[in-house]
Structure formats: structure tokens, C-alpha cells
Design an enzyme around this catalytic site. Structure first.
Site, mmCIF file in Angstrom:
data_model
loop_
_atom_site.group_PDB
_atom_site.id
_atom_site.type_symbol
_atom_site.label_atom_id
_atom_site.label_comp_id
_atom_site.label_asym_id
_atom_site.label_seq_id
_atom_site.Cartn_x
_atom_site.Cartn_y
_atom_site.Cartn_z
ATOM 1 N N GLU A 11 41.269 101.780 -33.974
ATOM 2 C CA GLU A 11 39.960 101.633 -34.413
ATOM 3 C C GLU A 11 40.743 100.106 -35.644
ATOM 4 O O GLU A 11 41.245 100.047 -36.117
ATOM 5 C CB GLU A 11 39.375 102.616 -35.037
ATOM 6 C CG GLU A 11 40.485 103.239 -36.102
ATOM 7 C CD GLU A 11 39.777 104.950 -36.511
ATOM 8 O OE1 GLU A 11 38.537 104.631 -37.800
ATOM 9 O OE2 GLU A 11 40.371 105.469 -36.291
ATOM 10 N N ASP B 112 34.304 112.132 -41.623
ATOM 11 C CA ASP B 112 35.734 111.726 -40.878
ATOM 12 C C ASP B 112 36.545 110.625 -42.318
ATOM 13 O O ASP B 112 36.491 110.824 -43.074
ATOM 14 C CB ASP B 112 34.750 110.156 -40.662
ATOM 15 C CG ASP B 112 35.903 110.129 -39.471
ATOM 16 O OD1 ASP B 112 37.702 109.387 -39.387
ATOM 17 O OD2 ASP B 112 35.674 108.878 -38.132
#
Length: 737
Positions: free
Chosen positions: A501, A304
Site C-alpha cells: 500500500e 486500520d
């Protein structure tokens, strides 16, 4: 198809040489190297290419840089194998053509390197190609989970792949297969549901994205993310710690990933989060032993965003973190801005023997295999023939279908829904009624998303206006001011504003905000029925307010096609959505999940529908012989009212308790205390003096044996409001109660 790159070698020829060539005819085309020959098996091509690659070529293939931090010339120089767009990162002009031009520019840089290995471009196309303006924006995953429709989700994957291809990209960081277990988590809406069964069934989206085979028309590499357990962190904290046993990790969080591997997903993104205190990006057991070994994953893994920075808990990544992550089984590292530093660390680690060359070769074999399978070596440039699919009518119709299938009817007191399309006035309010940004949520043109009309589409208000007949007036006021009791109903579209997020975590209150509560209070004070449409990325804490609402519809984050909400409100389609999450009684219950013994406000899988659902796709048929009206059957009526100072809302449920159908039902009763009906919905209600007659709408003219039809109306009254003492259905007395 992507344009084939043709290399040309220029040489100065003497006049004699030119003459000689002319006499002997054109030279034979140089035979391609084995890795350049599409007739050979992919494995053979990969092996040949690997043998020709230097260490710099190999570590370049393992590197992914953010588009704003690299140039085409640097891709050539450093052999970088992948470029990505972070949320909201794109060309100066956000058009499909500009995206394709940008892609081709980077690709030219990759193909200018000696071995001409094409780069692959990653983008977060998580609910449509949501970074590219003009794309169809589908509901977020939580809404798709409510549909329980894997075939629909596969079609959405196919439509998304076409729009991604049309804008030039070839790799999406989707689907998110997280199993969200705590609704405080800001990524809850990226989850298909709280149980692994939903996420597992919805892996059909991978088939849609990648197509029957990689390299086919509009085939886009899919990514299963975020491996593993990111939906189970303590407190629902983003990038937090999932504190569960291995048995629970395998039972709850692993099944969707196992299903994705079985479907041949091309890549897997590792989670920022930790498992029992250990960061996933450093877990050789979970990445190499479990994912690649036990599950048999043959694609490549990707980190990520700058995630290897977090392995030692300090800002900035080190060579030790590079060693840990690569040896754990990561194949491609997303180092958006510090990619040159990463290359230096990776080169030094290999040269020092800290990372075996076999691990480097394995990573390259996995990455190159997918590039060959995608056909990038033969067709490296943007396929602009699919540009016409971006935001097409067919894709928007599919999105509208997904919206209406995702609606979950949670409350429908007195059968106030569906609303009649004709007659009287409707009042619409709420901050999300006419706001495409709010109804689309995060990951929409930007990372966190934004309110306002940020994308093309149809707002929920526009959908309502289009749905009603010419005889109905729709009044809109965002804050609810100006309403009075002359309206037959008020529709309040309230809920959350966009987030993604981190920013979306809600460790405290999960209630409606003060703006929404004030709007709802104004609507209730008018004394008219209130229908709440909740636009949100998760269940909210509404138990204290729901008692004052006549109906509640969970619309989730529907995306660009708000008319799908109106399709259900007005009965063109009956609601079929079922809760993919358990709905809490209060935020203090979080986490709350099916089977944990906590009493919810609405259970997992809950969802109401209408008593008599119209056929959504009627086909012309010969006029049937009328069904005989029952003259011996029986019936039952339930009658209730919600009174205010000078009027009331009546709700009627009529059940045919006989054994034969009623072909054209007509219910009669009488009023005797000054009651006068003003508007009605879901039935045609007329009054002559004290006599009242209700008959079926065009979509519910008959009443099958055992069936129930519900309808409602507004009426004025005098000082009292006595209930009718008797009802008759086509002349037959009904039981009351």
C-alpha cells in the site's frame, strides 16, 4: 489445543490446619464463576463478565497495540485486549516456535490481570501466514480471482488457518474484499477482481479460515476489509477519496461485505479511505446503520493502523477523534504506538459523557463474544500441534495447484505453447525468473516485500528446470545476454518488483521498466520465439511490446511455488485462468472496467487455453481398442512462419474437419528450398530429405472430430522460404488456409 490456565492461590498453613485437612480429605474445587463455565451459553457468559468489569477493563478490551510497543506487564496493568504484528514485525528469530513463544508471553500478561480475560493476536496473513518464515506463500488475491475457483480458495483459507494456528496467532486481517476499479492503485493485487461477483464468490475463504464453527480445530478469526469502497478511489490513490453515488457504492463495493456477513465473518476492518470527502472511520451511517443495522453484522469492527489520526486531517489523534470514531461504531481501535494516550482519551470521554456507556458495553459485548466463541478462555495458549503443517508438502501442493489455475494465457501465436519437454535448448531470462521475493510480492515477511530469495520455495526457473526432460538444456542469464539462434525458444520472466500500500501506487507510467525492455530486446534480436511470463500485481501497459512476443502468460504474484507456472508452460496442465481485471490498451485508459465502453487490449474474463488439453490426473485403465483411423474424413491446415536471416519459426494448426476421430494422426508435407527443421514442440517432427512428418505427442496422439492441434518448430533455410503447397493427414489431402 491451547493449554488451560490454572490459577493457584498460595496460603501459609499451620501444622494443625494441615493435619485437619489431611483428616478430612482434599478440599472441593472452587466453583467457577459463570463467565468461566464453558457449559453456559456464550451470551450468558458475556453478560456475567461485563457486570464484573471496571471501566479500565472495558476500555482496555477496545485497545490494540503493536507488539513492539507493549510488554506483557503492560498488558496486565492496562488490561489491553489485543496485540498485533504490523507487516514484518515479529520476534528476533523468525521461526514458528519463536512466534508461539512470543504469543504465549503476551497471553500470560493478559491472564495475570484479575479477570483473566485472554488477549487476541492479529496478523496480516493475507496470502498464507506470510509474516512467519517457512510458511506456504499462496498467490495473492488477484491470481486467486483468475482461478474462478471458490472451493480452492476455501481450501487455501483452511491451510492458512492451520499454519497461523501453528505459529500461535488466532486472528488474521484477511480477506481483502476490495473491488479494485483502477489498476494504478497499489493494492490492486489484494483484490479478487474488478467486479463484485468475484469477491462475493471468493468469500469462501472465510469458511476456510474460521472453520465450520469458531473454536473448532485451527479456527482463526477472519476479517473482511477494507470497509467500504477503498478500491474505487479517484485516481487509484491509496487512502484516497471514493467519489461515487450511494447507488454505485452499494452495487459495486458492498456485495462482497454482505456475503462475508452472511458467512459469519468475525470482524470487519474499516477503510482508511473516504466516501465523497468524509473519512470512513467517522461514518456512523456506514458502520452502525448499514453494516451493523441493515446487514446485521454481529461481530466487532476494528480500525486500520492509526487510522483515527486522520479524521481531522492533522497529525496526531485527539480526544475528539476518539469520540467520533467510537460513536460511529468502531469497537476496537488499532493504535499501534500511542495506545496509552488513546486509553487516556477514551477514559476521559466516557467520564465526560461524550461516549455513552451503552456504546462501550456494546463494543465489549461484540469483542468478548468472539473471544468466547474462539475458545480462548478455555484454551488461551498457542496450539503447537499445528506447527507441523507450516510449509508442509500438502500445503505446498495446494499452493502449486493455485498457481497453475491462476495462469492466464493471453497470447499464443502459432500455438507455441505448450513447450515440448524434450529436445533442443531453452533460454530463460528476466529479473523475476529466479527470484522468490519478486514472485511473491508485497506482504511477504515484510510489509513492502523485497526481491531476492527471501523465503523458502521454488522459483519459476527452478520449476522450468524440473519440468524439462534430460535431453533439454536450460540456460539462464538474468539480463538475456549470451542468447543466439540455436535456442528453440526464450522464456522471459519480467514484470513488477514487490510493493504494498502507498508505495505501490503508479500515478504515471504503468509500462515495463528499462531493465525488462532491454532484456526483451536482447532475446528478440536472437531471432528465436519469445514467451513472456509477466509477474505483476496488476495488468501493465504492454500494448506497444506485445506484437513482438510469440506468447504471453499473466502469472500475477504466484508466491512460493513457482513450479505451478512451469506446469502450464510445458502442458502438464492446460491454462484455465480468466482475467479478473480488464487489460488496458494504455495507461491513459485508467480506470477501465468491464462494460464502461472503452476498448481493452484484453477484455474482462479473457483467457486462452490449449487446443488439446492433457488429463492432469490420468488413472490407469485397460488398454482400449484403438479408434479406427478416418480414411474418408477431411482436414484443414493453417501454416505460418516468422522468418529471420538464416532461419524461421514455423507454426502449424491442424484441424480434423471430418466426422470421425483420427486415432493416431500423422501429417506430411515437403520442403524444396533447403529448409531443415532443427527443433520442434507440441508434436514430434522429423525430416528425411525434403519429406517432413509430424505426429502427436504422448499427451495428444489422437485427433477428435472437430478438434485442432497446434505445434511449432524452428528451422534453418536458404535465401528463400516458400510455403509448402500441400499437406496430407494419414494419406488424405488437407485444405490449406
Amino acid at each position: 489445543m491451547r493449554t488451560i490456565l490454572r490459577s493457584a492461590v498460595c496460603a501459609a498453613l499451620t501444622a494443625t490446619t494441615v493435619a485437619a485437612l489431611a483428616a478430612s480429605g482434599p478440599p472441593a474445587a472452587a466453583a467457577p464463576l459463570p463467565y468461566q463455565d464453558p457449559a453456559l451459553p456464550v451470551a450468558q457468559r458475556v453478560t456475567d463478565l461485563l457486570a464484573r468489569m471496571t471501566l479500565d477493563d472495558k476500555i482496555g478490551q477496545m485497545t490494540q497495540a503493536e507488539r513492539a510497543a507493549i510488554t506483557p506487564a503492560q498488558i496486565t496493568q492496562y488490561r489491553v485486549g489485543s496485540v498485533l504484528s504490523g507487516g514484518g514485525s515479529g520476534p528476533a528469530q523468525n521461526t514458528p516456535a519463536a512466534w508461539a513463544d512470543m504469543y504465549d508471553g503476551f497471553q500470560r500478561g493478559a491472564l495475570a490481570a484479575p479477570l483473566q480475560i485472554p488477549m487476541i493476536y492479529g496478523i496480516d496473513a493475507v496470502h498464507g501466514n506470510n509474516n512467519v518464515l517457512g510458511s506456504t506463500i499462496f498467490p495473492h488475491n488477484i491470481g486467486l480471482g483468475a482461478t474462478r475457483d471458490p472451493e480452492l480458495v476455501q481450501r487455501i483459507g483452511r491451510a492458512t488457518a492451520e499454519e497461523v494456528t501453528g505459529a500461535g496467532q488466532d486472528w488474521t486481517f484477511a480477506p481483502c474484499l476490495c473491488v479494485a476499479r483502477n489498476d494504478r492503485w497499489g493494492r490492486t493485487y489484494e483484490s479478487f477482481g474488478e467486479n463484485p461477483e468475484i469477491g462475493t464468490s471468493m468469500t469462501t475463504v472465510i469458511d476456510g479460515l474460521q472453520g465450520p464453527t469458531l473454536g473448532g480445530p485451527a479456527s482463526v478469526l477472519a476479517t473482511a476489509k477494507h470497509y467500504i469502497g477503498d478500491g474505487g478511489t479517484t485516481g487509484g490513490t491509496d487512502q484516497g477519496n471514493t467519489q461515487v453515488s450511494e447507488a454505485e457504492l452499494r452495487a459495486v463495493h458492498l456485495p462482497p461485505f454482505a456475503a462475508a456477513v452472511r458467512r459469519g465473518v468475525g470482524s470487519v476492518m474499516i477503510s482508511f479511505s473516504s466516501w465523497n470527502g468524509a473519512k470512513l472511520h467517522g461514518s456512523k451511517y456506514l458502520i452502525t446503520d448499514l453494516l451493523k443495522g441493515e446487514l446485521g453484522f454481529t461481530g466487532f469492527t476494528v480500525s486500520d493502523w492509526a487510522a483515527i489520526d486522520q479524521l481531522d486531517g492533522r497529525t496526531g489523534f485527539t480526544q475528539a477523534e476518539v469520540v467520533t470514531s467510537i460513536n460511529a461504531g468502531l469497537d476496537m481501535i488499532m493504535v499501534p504506538n500511542d495506545w496509552q494516550t488513546f486509553l487516556g482519551y477514551l477514559r476521559a470521554a466516557v467520564q465526560a459523557g461524550q461516549i455513552p456507556m451503552a456504546r462501550i458495553d456494546d463494543a465489549n459485548r461484540r469483542i468478548l463474544t468472539k473471544k468466547f466463541e474462539l475458545g480462548l478462555f478455555e484454551h488461551p495458549y498457542a496450539d503447537r500441534t499445528y506447527a507441523a503443517t507450516i510449509g508442509s508438502a500438502a500445503h505446498r501442493a495446494l499452493a502449486r495447484q493455485a498457481v497453475r489455475e491462476s495462469q492466464v494465457l493471453l497470447k499464443n501465436a502459432g500455438g507455441i505453447l505448450p513447450l515440448a519437454k524434450s529436445g533442443g535448448k531453452l533460454f530463460v531470462a528476466g529479473k523475476s525468473a529466479d527470484d522468490l521475493g519478486n514472485q511473491s510480492g508485497g506482504w511477504t515477511t515484510t510489509w513492502q516485500g523485497a526481491g531476492g530469495n527471501t523465503i523458502p520455495g521454488t522459483s519459476i526457473l527452478q520449476g522450468i528446470r524440473s519440468a524439462v526432460g534430460s535431453g533439454t538444456t536450460v540456460t539462464y542469464q538474468r539480463d538475456g545476454t549470451g542468447i543466439d539462434n540455436s535456442y528453440r525458444a526464450a522464456i522471459a520472466v519480467v514484470g513488477e518488483t514487490p510493493y504494498a500500500e502507498g508505495e505501490g501506487d503508479r500515478p504515471g507510467s504503468m509500462s515495463l521498466d528499462a531493465t525488462d525492455l532491454a532484456t526483451l530486446a536482447r532475446l528478440r534480436a536472437a531471432g528465436v520465439p519469445v514467451i513472456v511470463v509477466l509477474v505483476s500485481g496488476r495488468p501493465l501497459d504492454i500494448a506497444a511490446e506485445i506484437g513482438a512476443w510469440n506468447a504471453l502468460v499473466a502469472a500475477w504474484l504466484p508466491g512460493s511455488e513457482g513450479a505451478g507456472v512451469a506446469d502450464v508452460l510445458f502442458g502438464d496442465y492446460a491454462p484455465t485462468g480468466k482475467l479478473p481485471m480488464t487489460w488496458m490498451q494504455s495507461a491513459s485508459q485508467q480506470p477501465i472496467n468491464d462494460g464502461d465502453g472503452k476498448t481493452p487490449l484484453f477484455g474482462y474474463g479473457f483467457g486462452l487455453t490449449y487446443a488439446a488439453a492433457p488429463d492432469p490426473t490420468p488413472t490407469p485403465t485397460p488398454t482400449p481398442t484403438p479408434t479406427p483411423t478416418s480414411t474418408t474424413g477431411s482436414c484443414r491446415v493453417s501454416y505460418s512462419t516468422n522468418d529471420w536471416t538464416t532461419g524461421f519459426t514455423g507454426s502449424v494448426a491442424l484441424t480434423n474437419t471430418g466426422t470421425t476421430a483420427v486415432g493416431a494422426w500423422s501429417l506430411q508435407w515437403s520442403y524444396g528450398a533447403g529448409q531443415q527443421i532443427t527443433q520442434a514442440w507440441s508434436a514430434r517432427v522429423t525430416q528425411s530429405g525434403t519429406a517432413v512428418t509430424a505426429t502427436g505427442e504422448t499427451w495428444s496422439p489422437s485427433l477428435a472430430a472437430g478438434a485442432t492441434v497446434t505445434f511449432g518448430f524452428n528451422a534453418s533455410r536458404g535465401a528463400t522460404n516458400p510455403r509448402p503447397t500441400s499437406f496430407t493427414l494419414n494419406g488424405t489431402a488437407c485444405a490449406v488456409g
